[in-house]
Design a protein around this motif. Structure first.
Motif, PDB file in Angstrom:
ATOM      1  N   ALA A  18       0.840  -1.199   0.000  1.00 33.20           N
ATOM      2  CA  ALA A  18       0.000   0.000   0.000  1.00 33.20           C
ATOM      3  C   ALA A  18       0.874   1.247   0.000  1.00 33.20           C
ATOM      4  N   ARG A  19       1.973   1.226   0.749  1.00 31.95           N
ATOM      5  CA  ARG A  19       2.893   2.359   0.779  1.00 31.95           C
ATOM      6  C   ARG A  19       3.551   2.550  -0.591  1.00 31.95           C
ATOM      7  N   MET A  20       3.869   1.440  -1.252  1.00 33.24           N
ATOM      8  CA  MET A  20       4.460   1.525  -2.590  1.00 33.24           C
ATOM      9  C   MET A  20       3.504   2.201  -3.556  1.00 33.24           C
ATOM     10  N   VAL A  21       2.258   1.744  -3.576  1.00 31.69           N
ATOM     11  CA  VAL A  21       1.271   2.322  -4.495  1.00 31.69           C
ATOM     12  C   VAL A  21       1.092   3.807  -4.199  1.00 31.69           C
ATOM     13  N   GLU A  22       0.995   4.149  -2.924  1.00 29.65           N
ATOM     14  CA  GLU A  22       0.817   5.548  -2.537  1.00 29.65           C
ATOM     15  C   GLU A  22       2.011   6.399  -2.973  1.00 29.65           C
ATOM     16  N   THR A  23       3.209   5.898  -2.778  1.00 29.26           N
ATOM     17  CA  THR A  23       4.410   6.633  -3.154  1.00 29.26           C
ATOM     18  C   THR A  23       4.502   6.818  -4.665  1.00 29.26           C
ATOM     19  N   ILE A  24       4.203   5.764  -5.401  1.00 24.76           N
ATOM     20  CA  ILE A  24       4.288   5.837  -6.861  1.00 24.76           C
ATOM     21  C   ILE A  24       3.229   6.777  -7.415  1.00 24.76           C
ATOM     22  N   ASN A  60      15.442  12.057 -11.763  1.00 26.24           N
ATOM     23  CA  ASN A  60      16.375  11.245 -10.991  1.00 26.24           C
ATOM     24  C   ASN A  60      15.766  10.781  -9.672  1.00 26.24           C
ATOM     25  N   GLU A  61      15.006  11.648  -9.018  1.00 24.70           N
ATOM     26  CA  GLU A  61      14.335  11.272  -7.773  1.00 24.70           C
ATOM     27  C   GLU A  61      13.294  10.180  -8.031  1.00 24.70           C
ATOM     28  N   CYS A  62      12.545  10.343  -9.094  1.00 28.05           N
ATOM     29  CA  CYS A  62      11.521   9.360  -9.468  1.00 28.05           C
ATOM     30  C   CYS A  62      12.167   8.006  -9.794  1.00 28.05           C
ATOM     31  N   LEU A  63      13.228   8.033 -10.577  1.00 32.38           N
ATOM     32  CA  LEU A  63      13.921   6.793 -10.939  1.00 32.38           C
ATOM     33  C   LEU A  63      14.522   6.120  -9.700  1.00 32.38           C
ATOM     34  N   ARG A  64      15.055   6.922  -8.781  1.00 31.86           N
ATOM     35  CA  ARG A  64      15.639   6.379  -7.554  1.00 31.86           C
ATOM     36  C   ARG A  64      14.583   5.659  -6.723  1.00 31.86           C
ATOM     37  N   LYS A  65      13.410   6.290  -6.542  1.00 31.88           N
ATOM     38  CA  LYS A  65      12.324   5.661  -5.774  1.00 31.88           C
ATOM     39  C   LYS A  65      11.899   4.346  -6.417  1.00 31.88           C
ATOM     40  N   ASN A  66      11.718   4.367  -7.718  1.00 26.46           N
ATOM     41  CA  ASN A  66      11.281   3.158  -8.420  1.00 26.46           C
ATOM     42  C   ASN A  66      12.335   2.058  -8.353  1.00 26.46           C
ATOM     43  N   THR A  67      13.597   2.437  -8.366  1.00 26.08           N
ATOM     44  CA  THR A  67      14.676   1.462  -8.258  1.00 26.08           C
ATOM     45  C   THR A  67      14.716   0.873  -6.843  1.00 26.08           C
ATOM     46  N   GLN A  68      14.538   1.720  -5.830  1.00 22.00           N
ATOM     47  CA  GLN A  68      14.534   1.233  -4.449  1.00 22.00           C
ATOM     48  C   GLN A  68      13.401   0.249  -4.197  1.00 22.00           C
ATOM     49  N   PHE A  69      12.258   0.470  -4.808  1.00 22.00           N
ATOM     50  CA  PHE A  69      11.131  -0.442  -4.651  1.00 22.00           C
ATOM     51  C   PHE A  69      11.295  -1.718  -5.473  1.00 22.00           C
ATOM     52  N   GLY A  70      12.268  -1.749  -6.373  1.00 24.28           N
ATOM     53  CA  GLY A  70      12.479  -2.931  -7.199  1.00 24.28           C
ATOM     54  C   GLY A  70      11.615  -2.960  -8.447  1.00 24.28           C
ATOM     55  N   VAL A  88      12.312  -2.141 -16.763  1.00 19.44           N
ATOM     56  CA  VAL A  88      11.326  -2.640 -15.812  1.00 19.44           C
ATOM     57  C   VAL A  88      11.727  -4.056 -15.405  1.00 19.44           C
ATOM     58  N   THR A  89      11.710  -4.312 -14.101  1.00 19.05           N
ATOM     59  CA  THR A  89      12.028  -5.643 -13.592  1.00 19.05           C
ATOM     60  C   THR A  89      10.805  -6.555 -13.746  1.00 19.05           C
ATOM     61  N   PRO A  90      10.972  -7.862 -13.594  1.00 18.51           N
ATOM     62  CA  PRO A  90       9.798  -8.745 -13.610  1.00 18.51           C
ATOM     63  C   PRO A  90       8.775  -8.358 -12.529  1.00 18.51           C
ATOM     64  N   PHE A  91       9.275  -8.001 -11.337  1.00 21.15           N
ATOM     65  CA  PHE A  91       8.362  -7.525 -10.295  1.00 21.15           C
ATOM     66  C   PHE A  91       7.659  -6.248 -10.748  1.00 21.15           C
ATOM     67  N   GLY A  92       8.413  -5.346 -11.383  1.00 20.36           N
ATOM     68  CA  GLY A  92       7.846  -4.099 -11.880  1.00 20.36           C
ATOM     69  C   GLY A  92       6.740  -4.328 -12.901  1.00 20.36           C
ATOM     70  N   THR A  93       6.910  -5.340 -13.732  1.00 21.78           N
ATOM     71  CA  THR A  93       5.878  -5.676 -14.721  1.00 21.78           C
ATOM     72  C   THR A  93       4.573  -6.047 -14.017  1.00 21.78           C
ATOM     73  N   ARG A  94       4.681  -6.848 -12.971  1.00 23.85           N
ATOM     74  CA  ARG A  94       3.477  -7.227 -12.207  1.00 23.85           C
ATOM     75  C   ARG A  94       2.881  -6.012 -11.504  1.00 23.85           C
ATOM     76  N   PHE A  95       3.742  -5.173 -10.940  1.00 26.93           N
ATOM     77  CA  PHE A  95       3.278  -3.981 -10.226  1.00 26.93           C
ATOM     78  C   PHE A  95       2.567  -3.022 -11.181  1.00 26.93           C
ATOM     79  N   ILE A  96       3.115  -2.822 -12.359  1.00 30.80           N
ATOM     80  CA  ILE A  96       2.503  -1.912 -13.333  1.00 30.80           C
ATOM     81  C   ILE A  96       1.137  -2.451 -13.777  1.00 30.80           C
ATOM     82  N   ARG A  97       0.996  -3.769 -13.871  1.00 28.46           N
ATOM     83  CA  ARG A  97      -0.321  -4.347 -14.206  1.00 28.46           C
ATOM     84  C   ARG A  97      -1.352  -3.993 -13.136  1.00 28.46           C
ATOM     85  N   ILE A  98      -0.928  -3.976 -11.874  1.00 33.84           N
ATOM     86  CA  ILE A  98      -1.840  -3.586 -10.791  1.00 33.84           C
ATOM     87  C   ILE A  98      -2.243  -2.125 -10.952  1.00 33.84           C
ATOM     88  N   LEU A  99      -1.288  -1.273 -11.281  1.00 30.09           N
ATOM     89  CA  LEU A  99      -1.608   0.141 -11.500  1.00 30.09           C
ATOM     90  C   LEU A  99      -2.562   0.318 -12.672  1.00 30.09           C
TER      91      LEU A  99
END
Length: 113
Positions: A18-24, A60-70, A88-99
């Motif tokens: 939930a924190r990840m979604v909120e941050t993104i 750069n800040e946006c990319l850093r946050k996304n990299t930290q979340f994996g 995009v990582t494999p996890f990122g692909t799944r996360f983006i589908r949720i978004l």
């Protein structure tokens, strides 16, 4: 009536996801970055040139946050001049589908009102 054993526990929201979604969603550029990556624009300089209003600092800040979340992976090449790309990582692909599903849900909510 006999006391029955309780079989359910209080259900809580998934804290980290939930924190990840909120941050993104809080970063207004993350969704734009995902769109750029989907269109094979994966170098930061090219991203800044492709989007009006996007600055290097904010990117750069946006990319850093996304990299930290994996969600994204930073790939550095040992070249002169230095070259950095993001993917995009494999996890990122799944996360983006949720978004994407949240966006569809929002569209349905708008249609109902």
């Amino acid at each position: 009536m006999k006391n029955q054993e309780k079989i359910f526990r209080k259900k809580s929201a998934p804290e980290r996801s939930a924190r990840m979604v909120e941050t993104i969603y809080g970063c207004k550029w993350s969704l734009t970055v995902y769109q750029l990556l989907a269109n094979d624009i994966n170098r930061p300089g090219e991203m800044v040139r492709s989007v009006e209003g996007l600055t290097t600092k904010v990117l750069n800040e946006c990319l850093r946050k996304n990299t930290q979340f994996g969600i994204l992976e930073r790939v550095s090449y040992n070249e002169v001049p230095p070259r950095v790309e993001y993917k995009v990582t494999p996890f990122g692909t799944r996360f983006i589908r949720i978004l994407d599903e949240l966006e569809k849900l929002q569209e349905e909510i708008i249609e109902l009102t």
